[in-house]
Design an enzyme around this catalytic site. Structure first.
Site, PDB file in Angstrom:
ATOM      1  N   ARG A  85       6.139  19.367 -37.390  1.00 48.92           N
ATOM      2  CA  ARG A  85       6.033  19.324 -35.813  1.00 48.92           C
ATOM      3  C   ARG A  85       6.027  20.824 -35.502  1.00 48.92           C
ATOM      4  NH1 ARG A  85       8.628  16.586 -31.012  1.00 48.92           N
ATOM      5  NH2 ARG A  85       8.124  17.956 -29.265  1.00 48.92           N
ATOM      6  N   ARG A  94       1.377  16.152 -31.127  1.00 43.32           N
ATOM      7  CA  ARG A  94       2.550  16.487 -32.120  1.00 43.32           C
ATOM      8  C   ARG A  94       2.401  15.447 -33.228  1.00 43.32           C
ATOM      9  NH1 ARG A  94       6.361  15.513 -28.034  1.00 43.32           N
ATOM     10  NH2 ARG A  94       5.288  17.007 -26.876  1.00 43.32           N
ATOM     11  N   ASP A  97       7.319  13.049 -33.114  1.00 42.42           N
ATOM     12  CA  ASP A  97       8.174  13.037 -32.205  1.00 42.42           C
ATOM     13  C   ASP A  97       9.495  11.977 -32.445  1.00 42.42           C
ATOM     14  OD1 ASP A  97       8.700  14.542 -29.515  1.00 42.42           O
ATOM     15  OD2 ASP A  97       8.821  12.343 -28.855  1.00 42.42           O
ATOM     16  N   ASP A  99      12.919  10.564 -30.636  1.00 43.22           N
ATOM     17  CA  ASP A  99      13.810  10.609 -29.637  1.00 43.22           C
ATOM     18  C   ASP A  99      14.872   9.625 -29.774  1.00 43.22           C
ATOM     19  OD1 ASP A  99      12.505  12.805 -28.021  1.00 43.22           O
ATOM     20  OD2 ASP A  99      11.196  11.164 -27.314  1.00 43.22           O
TER      21      ASP A  99
HETATM   22  O1  GSY Z   1       7.591  11.996 -25.439  1.00 45.34           O
HETATM   23  C1  GSY Z   1       7.025  11.513 -26.495  1.00 45.34           C
HETATM   24  C2  GSY Z   1       5.745  12.219 -26.726  1.00 45.34           C
HETATM   25  N1  GSY Z   1       4.715  11.678 -25.830  1.00 45.34           N
HETATM   26  C3  GSY Z   1       4.088  10.764 -25.835  1.00 45.34           C
HETATM   27  C4  GSY Z   1       3.826   9.417 -26.569  1.00 45.34           C
HETATM   28  O2  GSY Z   1       4.896   9.349 -27.506  1.00 45.34           O
HETATM   29  N2  GSY Z   1       3.332   8.319 -26.290  1.00 45.34           N
HETATM   30  C5  GSY Z   1       2.462   8.459 -25.383  1.00 45.34           C
HETATM   31  N3  GSY Z   1       1.743   7.465 -25.092  1.00 45.34           N
HETATM   32  N4  GSY Z   1       2.344   9.221 -24.516  1.00 45.34           N
HETATM   33  C6  GSY Z   1       3.137  10.375 -24.631  1.00 45.34           C
HETATM   34  N5  GSY Z   1       3.542  11.411 -24.124  1.00 45.34           N
HETATM   35  C7  GSY Z   1       4.259  12.590 -24.728  1.00 45.34           C
HETATM   36  S1  GSY Z   1       4.767  14.004 -24.169  1.00 45.34           S
END
Ligand code: GSY
Length: 169
Positions: A85, A94, A97, A99
């Site tokens: 990352r 990325r 990710d 969370d």
């Molecule tokens: O917050 C996680 C990163 N992220 C994502 C994601 O994981 N999926 C989608 N569909 N859109 C996202 N935008 C971000 S920033």
């Protein structure tokens, strides 16, 4: 030591995302203080926010753990780094990710960590996979279950991956 349940969201839109998510789960599951309970299917999801970028692959997992929330956060951050990352831009693409969504029914407001995850209630790419594996988990802030939260989000742009594309653990 008491085992508590925690829920983690996974996302990737750089490189071989299916392999990255599967290997990230395997890495976390090998940690001596994390016991994997459930993994959702992966979903191909349209990017939310940020610059134009490829679709994501998203999923969720539930673990039992004796780790404190901050120690768990550190392990998630270490695992992101292990999978390459690079934080180029805040909402940009990325390779991995991770969370922390829920930590039992606890509400945590620390400078480094907010749990439940503050944006999870608006994110179909989190709620749809989480509802597959933890529909009855109650958000301690809103008192709504994951299934109820999921029913309120727009799930257009969320496509379940074909079963044969889901790598086996
Ligand atoms: O917050 C996680 C990163 N992220 C994502 C994601 O994981 N999926 C989608 N569909 N859109 C996202 N935008 C971000 S920033």
């Amino acid at each position: 030591m008491t085992q508590l349940s925690c829920a983690v969201a996974l996302g990737s839109n750089l490189g071989d995302s299916a392999q990255t998510l599967t290997q990230a789960i395997a890495t976390l599951a090998q940690h001596p203080h994390l016991s994997l309970q459930a993994v959702s299917p992966w979903y191909q999801t349209a990017p939310v926010g940020g610059p134009p970028q490829p679709d994501y692959l998203n999923g969720c997992a539930v673990f039992e753990t004796t780790l404190t929330p901050l120690r768990l956060l550190d392990i998630l951050l270490q695992t992101e780094q292990q999978f390459g990352r690079i934080r180029r831009e805040r909402w940009g693409p990325r390779s991995l990710d991770l969370d922390l969504l829920f930590y039992a029914e606890q509400i945590i407001n620390l400078p480094r960590l907010t749990v439940p995850h503050p944006r999870m209630r608006d994110r179909a790419f989190v709620l749809v996979p989480l509802a597959d594996i933890a529909p009855h988990w109650r958000d301690p802030v809103t008192q709504q279950t994951v299934a109820q939260l999921c029913a309120q989000v727009d799930r257009s742009g969320i496509q379940q991956q074909l079963a044969e594309k889901i790598s086996e653990l």
